[in-house]
Design a protein around this motif. Structure first.
Motif, mmCIF file in Angstrom:
data_model
loop_
_atom_site.group_PDB
_atom_site.id
_atom_site.type_symbol
_atom_site.label_atom_id
_atom_site.label_comp_id
_atom_site.label_asym_id
_atom_site.label_seq_id
_atom_site.Cartn_x
_atom_site.Cartn_y
_atom_site.Cartn_z
ATOM 1 N N ARG A 78 -30.507 -25.838 -56.068
ATOM 2 C CA ARG A 78 -31.079 -26.762 -57.041
ATOM 3 C C ARG A 78 -30.951 -26.189 -58.430
ATOM 4 N NH1 ARG A 78 -36.946 -28.193 -54.819
ATOM 5 N NH2 ARG A 78 -37.285 -28.423 -57.049
ATOM 6 N N THR B 228 -41.314 -25.944 -48.582
ATOM 7 C CA THR B 228 -40.125 -26.513 -47.947
ATOM 8 C C THR B 228 -39.735 -25.702 -46.717
ATOM 9 O OG1 THR B 228 -39.402 -27.281 -50.110
ATOM 10 C CG2 THR B 228 -37.739 -27.223 -48.379
ATOM 11 N N GLU C 157 -32.638 -30.442 -49.249
ATOM 12 C CA GLU C 157 -32.799 -29.015 -48.970
ATOM 13 C C GLU C 157 -33.043 -28.769 -47.494
ATOM 14 O OE1 GLU C 157 -35.298 -26.241 -51.637
ATOM 15 O OE2 GLU C 157 -36.171 -28.233 -51.844
ATOM 16 N N GLU D 227 -40.910 -33.767 -50.745
ATOM 17 C CA GLU D 227 -42.088 -33.510 -51.568
ATOM 18 C C GLU D 227 -42.583 -34.827 -52.137
ATOM 19 O OE1 GLU D 227 -41.885 -30.284 -54.382
ATOM 20 O OE2 GLU D 227 -43.762 -30.882 -55.334
HETATM 21 MG MG LIG Z 1 -39.827 -27.063 -52.136
#
Ligand SMILES: [Mg+2]
Ligand SMILES: Nc1ncnc2c1ncn2[C@@H]1O[C@H](COP(=O)(O)OP(=O)(O)O)[C@@H](O)[C@H]1O
Length: 484
Positions: free
Chosen positions: A206, A271, A295, A340
């Motif tokens: 990212r 995550t 992700e 998220e």
């Molecule tokens: Mg995260």
């Protein structure tokens, strides 16, 4: 029978042979070779300090190499056949780069030792094909995050701790050029009128950049590196993120389809935890994942991945997480995982959890289970939903079963500091009970946190459910640790 879910491999942006669609190749600037030599002449003497100290020699040598690199890079851009770059092999490219570099060095009358030559050649290769000074940090597997605060200061995060590196850009222009290269490879733009941008590098990392004048002292870049092998439950237990007992409890929770929220701060391991928890999902289930930046790496066979998209420079074509979520509900998912939840999609997430998509999971940015619930309330309010607070809370209480708190402690360690069940409503208040927690007891002389995990002694609200589904957890799991 989990089969490894593989991400399709995509070449690095701007890499040789890459077939990146859209966006011009960010190499339009091709200054004259004379400029290159002149700038070297001009800047070299000025760098001589009045009183050279012991470290100054290294610094001078580094500065000199840095200068040379930039000048050579300019020469390369002029002389390399950029069209041919697309199809050249790595070896061909290296040979070509070295040839041009050697010739230019000779013209300049610069003599380098073998080491310097090698470093220079490697760096030039990265300048031409990759992300310049960032490339070595991106390739370093021990680095989690890369944080650039202007051209002269680059921090990395290793093992939960920030470290200043000796990697630098030559100047702001150099930094901007690399930023531009990254964002134009994904068809985005960053400049004074669009001063910040979020993107994903082709390797999955990212990337966020903010450029002047909003970034006051030079461009700010943050990169969260993509881990090819995400940590699994066993790894996390081994690293002391939580205990085997907690893992057994979590397995029961995921398998019996509790709706779970992983709460935590930035970089606390949300995550990672979400990804590890998803490992408990049965391979037969259809899972849809929705993320702003893809992700998650679920190991199951039946996974549909969605990634939201911000609007383009003209403000068109945006697809929000909420759009994805609404559509996902029409795609017959068994479970929905939202990477998220940060905004209006909270409404649809709670609705999904309340309407038969049990076993859905997401993460939120919050510092405790209580705080997590307030965050959800805030997000609902911000989404413009007018609802009495009690109704809002009962909606949350019936949707969410479990809040797992991930924390990065001040010594850099990452732990699941609390597992809390939501049990219903008492009057206007959401009732919850903590089942496990991390108990801190002190600090070692070198500031490592001393502590242990313990059950709280509270009987799980879901024990019957667990039992009915065949997860008969031994009562000892729920017994608190007795202080010695
Ligand atoms: Mg995260
Ligand atoms: N328990 C852990 N032990 C060691 N490293 C961890 C642990 N949990 C997460 N990490 C690492 O920390 C970094 C941040 O984790 P991530 O899950 O992306 O955080 P968040 O989603 O909260 O921002 C990642 O590089 C990840 O591999």
């Amino acid at each position: 029978m989990f089969s490894k879910y593989k991400k399709p491999s995509v070449p690095l942006p701007g890499a040789a042979g890459s077939a990146q669609a859209g966006g011009p190749r960010p190499v339009a600037v091709a200054p004259k070779a004379e400029d290159a030599r002149q700038s070297l002449m001009k800047t070299m003497p000025a760098r001589r300090p009045a009183e050279p100290g012991p470290g100054d020699k290294d610094k001078r040598r580094k500065d000199r190499l840095q200068e040379l690199k930039l000048d050579l890079h300019k020469a390369l851009l002029e002389n390399l056949n950029l069209a041919a770059l697309e199809t050249a092999t790595e070896q061909e490219l290296r040979t070509e780069i070295n040839a041009i570099a050697n010739e230019t060095l000779e013209e300049m009358g610069v003599v380098l030792n073998r080491d310097e030559r090698q470093t220079l050649s490697q760096d030039l290769f990265f300048e031409v094909t990759g992300l310049g000074p960032l490339e070595t940090l991106l390739k370093d597997d021990t680095v989690n995050d890369i944080l650039v605060n202007g051209p002269q200061q680059i921090f990395v995060e290793r093992n939960g701790k920030l470290e200043l590196t000796d990697v630098t850009f030559k100047d702001e222009r150099h930094l901007l050029r690399i930023i531009d290269k990254i964002v134009s490879a994904v068809g985005r733009r960053v400049d004074e009128s669009n001063p910040y941008v979020d993107a994903r590098l082709a390797d999955g990392s990212r990337f966020n950049a903010m450029v002047p004048p909003i970034a006051v002292d030079g461009s700010l870049v943050s990169i969260r590196k993509f881990k090819k092998d995400k940590l699994g439950i066993e790894d996390l237990v081994r690293f002391g993120a939580f205990t085997e007992e907690m893992a057994a409890y979590l397995q029961a929770a995921v398998s019996t389809r509790l709706n779970i929220i992983v709460s935590g701060g930035t970089g606390s391991g949300k995550t990672t935890t979400l990804n590890a928890l998803s490992g408990f999902i049965d391979d037969a289930e259809r899972i849809l994942t929705i993320e702003d930046t893809a992700e998650l790496q679920l190991q199951q066979t039946h996974v549909g991945r969605m990634e939201s998209r911000p609007p383009n420079v003209e403000g068109k074509g945006g697809v929000s997480q909420r759009d994805c979520l609404k559509n996902a509900l029409r795609m017959r998912p068994d479970r929905i995982i939202v990477g998220e939840t940060r905004g209006e999609e909270v409404i649809d997430m709670l609705q999904a959890m309340n309407t038969g998509h049990d076993g859905s999971m997401t993460t939120i940015h919050a510092n405790s289970a209580r705080d997590g619930v307030s965050r959800l309330e805030n997000m609902i309010a911000m989404a413009g939903i007018e609802m009495p607070i009690k109704a809002m809370r009962s909606q949350i209480a019936s949707a969410v079963n479990l809040i797992v708190q991930a924390s990065r402690l001040q010594d850099g360690s990452r732990r699941m500091t609390s597992i809390t069940e939501i049990t219903g409503m008492e009057g206007d208040v959401i009732s919850m009970q903590e089942i496990f927690r991390y108990q801190r007891v002190g600090l070692t002389p070198d500031n490592k946190i001393i502590g242990h995990f313990t059950a709280t002694g509270v009987r799980s609200h879901f024990s019957e459910r667990f039992k009915l589904w065949g997860y008969d957890l031994p009562p000892a799991i729920f017994e608190p640790m007795v202080a010695e």
